[in-house]
Design an enzyme around this catalytic site. Sequence first.
Site, mmCIF file in Angstrom:
data_model
loop_
_atom_site.group_PDB
_atom_site.id
_atom_site.type_symbol
_atom_site.label_atom_id
_atom_site.label_comp_id
_atom_site.label_asym_id
_atom_site.label_seq_id
_atom_site.Cartn_x
_atom_site.Cartn_y
_atom_site.Cartn_z
ATOM 1 N N HIS A 1 -28.950 37.390 -46.239
ATOM 2 C CA HIS A 1 -28.410 37.491 -47.602
ATOM 3 C C HIS A 1 -27.802 38.875 -47.798
ATOM 4 O O HIS A 1 -28.524 39.874 -47.859
ATOM 5 C CB HIS A 1 -29.561 37.247 -48.591
ATOM 6 C CG HIS A 1 -29.126 37.227 -50.025
ATOM 7 N ND1 HIS A 1 -29.996 36.916 -51.049
ATOM 8 C CD2 HIS A 1 -27.933 37.467 -50.620
ATOM 9 C CE1 HIS A 1 -29.350 36.959 -52.197
ATOM 10 N NE2 HIS A 1 -28.100 37.312 -51.974
ATOM 11 N N GLU B 1 -28.659 23.299 -50.791
ATOM 12 C CA GLU B 1 -29.994 23.730 -50.364
ATOM 13 C C GLU B 1 -30.883 23.634 -51.593
ATOM 14 O O GLU B 1 -30.634 24.290 -52.616
ATOM 15 C CB GLU B 1 -29.963 25.158 -49.808
ATOM 16 C CG GLU B 1 -31.354 25.591 -49.344
ATOM 17 C CD GLU B 1 -31.362 26.862 -48.513
ATOM 18 O OE1 GLU B 1 -30.420 27.092 -47.734
ATOM 19 O OE2 GLU B 1 -32.334 27.624 -48.652
ATOM 20 N N ARG C 1 -29.614 45.815 -50.666
ATOM 21 C CA ARG C 1 -30.973 46.349 -50.573
ATOM 22 C C ARG C 1 -31.650 46.027 -49.239
ATOM 23 O O ARG C 1 -32.574 46.705 -48.846
ATOM 24 C CB ARG C 1 -31.840 45.873 -51.739
ATOM 25 C CG ARG C 1 -32.232 44.422 -51.654
ATOM 26 C CD ARG C 1 -33.344 44.110 -52.633
ATOM 27 N NE ARG C 1 -32.858 44.062 -53.996
ATOM 28 C CZ ARG C 1 -33.360 43.222 -54.911
ATOM 29 N NH1 ARG C 1 -34.337 42.414 -54.599
ATOM 30 N NH2 ARG C 1 -32.887 43.206 -56.133
ATOM 31 N N HIS C 2 -31.229 44.970 -48.578
ATOM 32 C CA HIS C 2 -31.793 44.754 -47.232
ATOM 33 C C HIS C 2 -30.665 44.610 -46.188
ATOM 34 O O HIS C 2 -30.372 45.557 -45.479
ATOM 35 C CB HIS C 2 -32.821 43.611 -47.187
ATOM 36 C CG HIS C 2 -32.552 42.414 -48.056
ATOM 37 N ND1 HIS C 2 -31.415 41.675 -47.967
ATOM 38 C CD2 HIS C 2 -33.323 41.826 -49.013
ATOM 39 C CE1 HIS C 2 -31.482 40.680 -48.828
ATOM 40 N NE2 HIS C 2 -32.621 40.742 -49.504
ATOM 41 N N THR D 1 -36.787 38.585 -55.552
ATOM 42 C CA THR D 1 -36.144 37.659 -54.624
ATOM 43 C C THR D 1 -35.350 36.672 -55.475
ATOM 44 O O THR D 1 -35.396 36.741 -56.701
ATOM 45 C CB THR D 1 -37.198 36.939 -53.744
ATOM 46 O OG1 THR D 1 -36.523 36.048 -52.848
ATOM 47 C CG2 THR D 1 -38.202 36.156 -54.567
ATOM 48 N N THR D 2 -34.621 35.751 -54.811
ATOM 49 C CA THR D 2 -33.789 34.823 -55.568
ATOM 50 C C THR D 2 -34.673 33.952 -56.467
ATOM 51 O O THR D 2 -35.507 33.211 -55.980
ATOM 52 C CB THR D 2 -32.983 33.937 -54.601
ATOM 53 O OG1 THR D 2 -32.394 34.781 -53.627
ATOM 54 C CG2 THR D 2 -31.907 33.168 -55.335
ATOM 55 N N ASN E 1 -34.568 33.405 -41.768
ATOM 56 C CA ASN E 1 -34.002 34.421 -42.658
ATOM 57 C C ASN E 1 -34.554 35.787 -42.233
ATOM 58 O O ASN E 1 -35.775 35.986 -42.212
ATOM 59 C CB ASN E 1 -34.390 34.078 -44.107
ATOM 60 C CG ASN E 1 -33.798 35.046 -45.099
ATOM 61 O OD1 ASN E 1 -33.842 36.253 -44.896
ATOM 62 N ND2 ASN E 1 -33.254 34.532 -46.177
ATOM 63 N N ARG F 1 -26.743 41.051 -50.198
ATOM 64 C CA ARG F 1 -26.811 41.205 -51.656
ATOM 65 C C ARG F 1 -25.782 42.219 -52.127
ATOM 66 O O ARG F 1 -25.381 43.115 -51.382
ATOM 67 C CB ARG F 1 -28.217 41.675 -52.072
ATOM 68 C CG ARG F 1 -29.295 40.626 -51.909
ATOM 69 C CD ARG F 1 -30.610 41.142 -52.471
ATOM 70 N NE ARG F 1 -30.571 41.217 -53.915
ATOM 71 C CZ ARG F 1 -31.127 40.310 -54.729
ATOM 72 N NH1 ARG F 1 -31.800 39.292 -54.235
ATOM 73 N NH2 ARG F 1 -31.026 40.438 -56.022
ATOM 74 N N GLU G 1 -25.991 34.108 -46.947
ATOM 75 C CA GLU G 1 -26.247 33.893 -48.375
ATOM 76 C C GLU G 1 -25.472 34.932 -49.160
ATOM 77 O O GLU G 1 -25.432 36.107 -48.777
ATOM 78 C CB GLU G 1 -27.735 34.040 -48.674
ATOM 79 C CG GLU G 1 -28.571 32.931 -48.108
ATOM 80 C CD GLU G 1 -30.044 33.135 -48.422
ATOM 81 O OE1 GLU G 1 -30.382 33.974 -49.271
ATOM 82 O OE2 GLU G 1 -30.854 32.458 -47.791
ATOM 83 N N HIS H 1 -37.138 28.363 -49.534
ATOM 84 C CA HIS H 1 -37.740 29.357 -50.421
ATOM 85 C C HIS H 1 -39.242 29.143 -50.544
ATOM 86 O O HIS H 1 -39.681 28.114 -51.045
ATOM 87 C CB HIS H 1 -37.113 29.395 -51.821
ATOM 88 C CG HIS H 1 -37.185 30.789 -52.406
ATOM 89 N ND1 HIS H 1 -38.336 31.322 -52.884
ATOM 90 C CD2 HIS H 1 -36.253 31.764 -52.506
ATOM 91 C CE1 HIS H 1 -38.110 32.568 -53.282
ATOM 92 N NE2 HIS H 1 -36.854 32.868 -53.051
ATOM 93 N N GLY H 2 -39.972 30.128 -50.026
ATOM 94 C CA GLY H 2 -41.421 30.134 -50.163
ATOM 95 C C GLY H 2 -42.150 29.199 -49.209
ATOM 96 O O GLY H 2 -43.361 29.019 -49.336
ATOM 97 N N HIS I 1 -36.150 40.214 -44.452
ATOM 98 C CA HIS I 1 -37.356 41.043 -44.588
ATOM 99 C C HIS I 1 -37.523 42.033 -43.440
ATOM 100 O O HIS I 1 -38.216 43.032 -43.592
ATOM 101 C CB HIS I 1 -38.591 40.163 -44.773
ATOM 102 C CG HIS I 1 -38.495 39.403 -46.057
ATOM 103 N ND1 HIS I 1 -38.651 40.011 -47.276
ATOM 104 C CD2 HIS I 1 -38.180 38.117 -46.310
ATOM 105 C CE1 HIS I 1 -38.456 39.122 -48.232
ATOM 106 N NE2 HIS I 1 -38.174 37.963 -47.678
HETATM 107 N N1 PXP Z 1 -33.007 30.007 -48.889
HETATM 108 C C1 PXP Z 1 -32.427 30.797 -49.822
HETATM 109 C C2 PXP Z 1 -31.163 30.328 -50.455
HETATM 110 C C3 PXP Z 1 -32.977 32.053 -50.172
HETATM 111 O O1 PXP Z 1 -32.383 32.811 -51.105
HETATM 112 C C4 PXP Z 1 -34.149 32.489 -49.509
HETATM 113 C C5 PXP Z 1 -34.734 33.821 -49.822
HETATM 114 O O2 PXP Z 1 -33.875 34.832 -49.473
HETATM 115 C C6 PXP Z 1 -34.703 31.643 -48.532
HETATM 116 C C7 PXP Z 1 -34.128 30.404 -48.259
HETATM 117 C C8 PXP Z 1 -35.920 32.036 -47.763
HETATM 118 O O3 PXP Z 1 -37.013 32.176 -48.609
HETATM 119 P P1 PXP Z 1 -38.359 32.768 -48.046
HETATM 120 O O4 PXP Z 1 -38.077 34.159 -47.591
HETATM 121 O O5 PXP Z 1 -39.279 32.709 -49.221
HETATM 122 O O6 PXP Z 1 -38.791 31.883 -46.906
#
Ligand code: PXP
Length: 255
Positions: free
Chosen positions: A49, A157, A55-56, A106-107, A13, A51, A76, A200-201, A16
């Site tokens: 993503h 997911e 924003r990014h 974040t989401t 992703n 959005r 996304e 995520h995370g 960032h």
């Molecule tokens: N998957 C989805 C659907 C997300 O929304 C995000 C965050 O944008 C991620 C994965 C990646 O999460 P992280 O940046 O915390 O690794």
Amino acid sequence: MIRNERPVRLGLNIDHVATLRNARGTTRPDPIRAAKLAIEAGADGVTAHLREDRRHIRDEDIHRIMLEVAAPLNMEMAATEEMTDIAVRVRPHACCIVPERREEITTEGGLDAAGGHNALAPMVRRLLDAGIRVSLFIDPEPRQIDAACRLQAPVVELHTGQYCEEWLAGDAAAAQREFERLASAARLAAEAGIEVHAGHGLDYETATHLASLPQVRELNIGHFIIGEAVFVGLGPAIARMHEAIAKGVALRKQV
Ligand code: PXP
């Protein structure tokens, strides 16, 4: 994402990198350069993503990924008419539908596919009809898997945010409970013929844990890898994440 035969694909992703670029309002660092480098370093695909508030990632970034990056794009997006129109025009390999609130960092939390079935159904249909692989970003709950089935989504997911938070906080019992929820949701989805992704995370350790679930086919990771890249470089961070994932896959055989 269909680049090779890895048991668990890694999607990077790049949101960032765009956040960092936008902080200065210039063109650097270029998220598309990061995407290309990641693919050269062995990532299997790129996630971005778009959005509603841009924003990014911006529209131009999505177009450039499609033109310049030789790997599948997982876009996304929120379940809106505007995003569906863009996706149908751009035709990324996949779209992951996520919930979106303007004030969130974040989401947060998964999509309520069960409660939002009627609004989601026509958008999912339009995306599928355009040949786009649809993924729903959901919490690991049976009713959400059931809703994904009814929506005929080929992919879910699973939201690993809560698991990763609990693991990071050192709350072993809570993390174990959440891991079991993820494991049983992965089983349920696979039994229903739905491909299982997670994200995520995630960091090296939690990616190993998720990759140990035999149904998981793809991990989408951003924040941790981009953060690690500051210290070790993007290529080495991706290589180490592949090692972490391979370690998890090796654990499958021991179960
Ligand atoms: N998957 C989805 C659907 C997300 O929304 C995000 C965050 O944008 C991620 C994965 C990646 O999460 P992280 O940046 O915390 O690794």
